[in-house]
Design a protein around this motif. Structure first.
Motif, mmCIF file in Angstrom:
data_model
loop_
_atom_site.group_PDB
_atom_site.id
_atom_site.type_symbol
_atom_site.label_atom_id
_atom_site.label_comp_id
_atom_site.label_asym_id
_atom_site.label_seq_id
_atom_site.Cartn_x
_atom_site.Cartn_y
_atom_site.Cartn_z
ATOM 1 N N LEU A 23 83.682 -8.010 -24.203
ATOM 2 C CA LEU A 23 84.022 -8.669 -22.990
ATOM 3 C C LEU A 23 83.797 -8.008 -21.753
ATOM 4 C CD1 LEU A 23 87.500 -10.713 -23.862
ATOM 5 C CD2 LEU A 23 85.231 -11.725 -23.768
ATOM 6 N N VAL A 24 84.118 -6.630 -21.861
ATOM 7 C CA VAL A 24 83.718 -5.749 -20.734
ATOM 8 C C VAL A 24 82.182 -5.488 -20.576
ATOM 9 C CG1 VAL A 24 83.770 -3.200 -19.716
ATOM 10 C CG2 VAL A 24 85.911 -4.319 -20.779
ATOM 11 N N ALA A 25 81.426 -5.496 -21.952
ATOM 12 C CA ALA A 25 79.950 -5.412 -21.762
ATOM 13 C C ALA A 25 79.519 -6.749 -21.089
ATOM 14 C CB ALA A 25 79.649 -5.071 -23.097
ATOM 15 N N ILE A 26 80.164 -7.945 -21.581
ATOM 16 C CA ILE A 26 79.455 -8.999 -21.050
ATOM 17 C C ILE A 26 79.771 -9.095 -19.567
ATOM 18 C CG2 ILE A 26 79.829 -11.462 -21.039
ATOM 19 C CD1 ILE A 26 80.691 -11.392 -24.062
ATOM 20 N N ALA A 27 80.899 -8.726 -19.103
ATOM 21 C CA ALA A 27 81.062 -8.686 -17.460
ATOM 22 C C ALA A 27 80.121 -7.743 -16.843
ATOM 23 C CB ALA A 27 82.532 -8.177 -17.265
ATOM 24 N N VAL A 28 79.536 -6.660 -17.508
ATOM 25 C CA VAL A 28 78.815 -5.635 -16.842
ATOM 26 C C VAL A 28 77.270 -6.423 -16.677
ATOM 27 C CG1 VAL A 28 77.832 -3.294 -17.021
ATOM 28 C CG2 VAL A 28 80.097 -3.523 -17.369
ATOM 29 N N ILE A 29 77.077 -7.171 -18.009
ATOM 30 C CA ILE A 29 75.820 -7.706 -18.096
ATOM 31 C C ILE A 29 75.695 -8.622 -16.880
ATOM 32 C CG2 ILE A 29 74.429 -9.186 -19.484
ATOM 33 C CD1 ILE A 29 75.066 -7.699 -21.974
ATOM 34 N N VAL B 271 83.030 -7.701 -7.355
ATOM 35 C CA VAL B 271 84.410 -7.927 -7.370
ATOM 36 C C VAL B 271 85.002 -8.835 -8.653
ATOM 37 C CG1 VAL B 271 86.463 -9.097 -6.269
ATOM 38 C CG2 VAL B 271 85.068 -7.550 -4.901
ATOM 39 N N ALA B 272 83.939 -9.916 -8.844
ATOM 40 C CA ALA B 272 84.368 -10.629 -9.969
ATOM 41 C C ALA B 272 84.238 -10.041 -11.565
ATOM 42 C CB ALA B 272 83.436 -11.908 -10.214
ATOM 43 N N THR B 273 83.337 -9.066 -11.396
ATOM 44 C CA THR B 273 83.191 -8.221 -12.601
ATOM 45 C C THR B 273 84.392 -7.235 -12.943
ATOM 46 O OG1 THR B 273 80.710 -8.350 -12.442
ATOM 47 C CG2 THR B 273 81.474 -6.702 -13.861
ATOM 48 N N LEU B 274 84.750 -6.634 -11.729
ATOM 49 C CA LEU B 274 86.028 -5.671 -11.535
ATOM 50 C C LEU B 274 87.152 -6.647 -12.080
ATOM 51 C CD1 LEU B 274 85.619 -3.528 -8.884
ATOM 52 C CD2 LEU B 274 85.218 -2.649 -11.071
ATOM 53 N N THR B 275 87.308 -7.670 -11.686
ATOM 54 C CA THR B 275 88.481 -8.555 -12.128
ATOM 55 C C THR B 275 88.521 -8.740 -13.669
ATOM 56 O OG1 THR B 275 88.700 -9.352 -9.633
ATOM 57 C CG2 THR B 275 89.863 -10.287 -11.467
ATOM 58 N N ALA B 276 87.422 -9.344 -13.963
ATOM 59 C CA ALA B 276 87.127 -9.815 -15.472
ATOM 60 C C ALA B 276 87.446 -8.579 -16.031
ATOM 61 C CB ALA B 276 85.876 -10.314 -15.672
ATOM 62 N N GLY B 277 86.723 -7.383 -16.055
ATOM 63 C CA GLY B 277 86.943 -6.145 -16.653
ATOM 64 C C GLY B 277 88.316 -5.742 -16.617
ATOM 65 N N TYR B 278 89.040 -5.603 -15.700
ATOM 66 C CA TYR B 278 90.569 -5.090 -15.484
ATOM 67 C C TYR B 278 91.305 -6.124 -16.415
ATOM 68 C CZ TYR B 278 94.896 -3.950 -13.884
ATOM 69 O OH TYR B 278 96.390 -3.570 -13.676
ATOM 70 N N SER B 279 91.077 -7.386 -16.252
ATOM 71 C CA SER B 279 92.134 -8.352 -17.182
ATOM 72 C C SER B 279 91.624 -8.070 -18.390
ATOM 73 C CB SER B 279 91.598 -9.799 -16.706
ATOM 74 O OG SER B 279 91.831 -10.025 -15.466
ATOM 75 N N VAL C 58 90.897 -5.359 -20.088
ATOM 76 C CA VAL C 58 91.137 -3.978 -20.446
ATOM 77 C C VAL C 58 92.671 -4.266 -20.753
ATOM 78 C CG1 VAL C 58 91.702 -1.581 -19.723
ATOM 79 C CG2 VAL C 58 89.451 -2.634 -19.539
ATOM 80 N N ILE C 59 93.457 -4.840 -19.744
ATOM 81 C CA ILE C 59 94.947 -4.870 -19.845
ATOM 82 C C ILE C 59 95.429 -5.770 -20.970
ATOM 83 C CG2 ILE C 59 95.253 -3.608 -17.397
ATOM 84 C CD1 ILE C 59 96.137 -6.694 -16.644
ATOM 85 N N ASP C 60 94.668 -6.799 -21.335
ATOM 86 C CA ASP C 60 94.912 -7.478 -22.161
ATOM 87 C C ASP C 60 95.343 -7.024 -23.668
ATOM 88 O OD1 ASP C 60 95.555 -10.152 -23.722
ATOM 89 O OD2 ASP C 60 93.549 -10.925 -23.299
ATOM 90 N N SER C 61 96.630 -7.209 -24.108
ATOM 91 C CA SER C 61 96.955 -6.407 -25.378
ATOM 92 C C SER C 61 96.842 -7.270 -26.632
ATOM 93 C CB SER C 61 98.491 -5.825 -25.273
ATOM 94 O OG SER C 61 98.925 -6.782 -25.077
#
Length: 182
Positions: free
Chosen positions: A36-42, A13-21, A23-26
């Motif tokens: 940042l998504v790669a770091i969250a997945v790691i 859940v923490a990874t999904l939240t970080a990933g979603y945040s 992705v939507i950060d313009s």
């Protein structure tokens, strides 16, 4: 096992939240968002590995604890048996305040007698290296030219019984006996 699922679920859940945040950060470039998504997945992978490792360690610890409890259970039975036998022996001490010693054997004053004596003495010193130093093994001459090997001094009846059993084990071919100290 439920702890494992809760930990993995929380990390997921923490990874999904970080990933979603991310992705939507313009305000971030596409490259920064990808990193940042790669770091969250790691982080997700490391969290899962840590949770799985912790579960394995917990299982090992649980098995070790169960083994220890089984051994302690067996030791408790032995301890109860020792306590019962000790109580039986300590009843001997109620017989009076006399002191005893154990005669392991009587030996002729000959080379063969000395050899037998030294053999038994070697057995005792293998188990009790300081016995002679503390005066718990000694030689006592007899009037007939023989000498006896004494074991223990100033023993209560219960202690003399224990010494007698030890002597019987350590000097298998002898016939140890308990004697009253004069």
């Amino acid at each position: 096992m439920s702890d494992l699922f809760l930990t993995v679920g929380g990390v997921f859940v923490a990874t999904l939240t970080a990933g979603y945040s991310t992705v939507i950060d313009s305000t971030k470039s596409a490259m920064q968002r990808s990193i940042l998504v790669a770091i969250a997945v790691i982080g997700l992978g490391l969290g899962i590995l840590g949770a799985v490792n912790q579960e394995k360690q917990s299982d090992k610890a649980g098995k070790a604890l169960a083994d220890l409890q089984n051994r302690v259970g067996a030791l408790n039975e032995i301890d109860e048996e020792i306590q019962a036998k000790s109580e039986d022996l300590t009843k001997l001490n109620l017989l009076g305040g006399a002191h005893y010693y154990v005669v392991i054997g009587t030996y002729p004053n000959t080379p063969l007698g000395r050899s037998d004596y030294d053999h038994v003495l070697g057995n005792i010193e293998a188990f009790f290296p300081d016995a002679r130093k503390h005066g718990m093994i000694w030689e006592h001459p007899e009037p007939n030219g023989h000498y006896e090997m004494g074991f223990g001094r100033h023993l209560s009846p219960a202690a003399a019984e224990v010494y007698l059993r030890l002597a019987d084990y350590l000097a298998k071919d002898q016939h140890p006996m308990m004697r009253l100290e004069r």
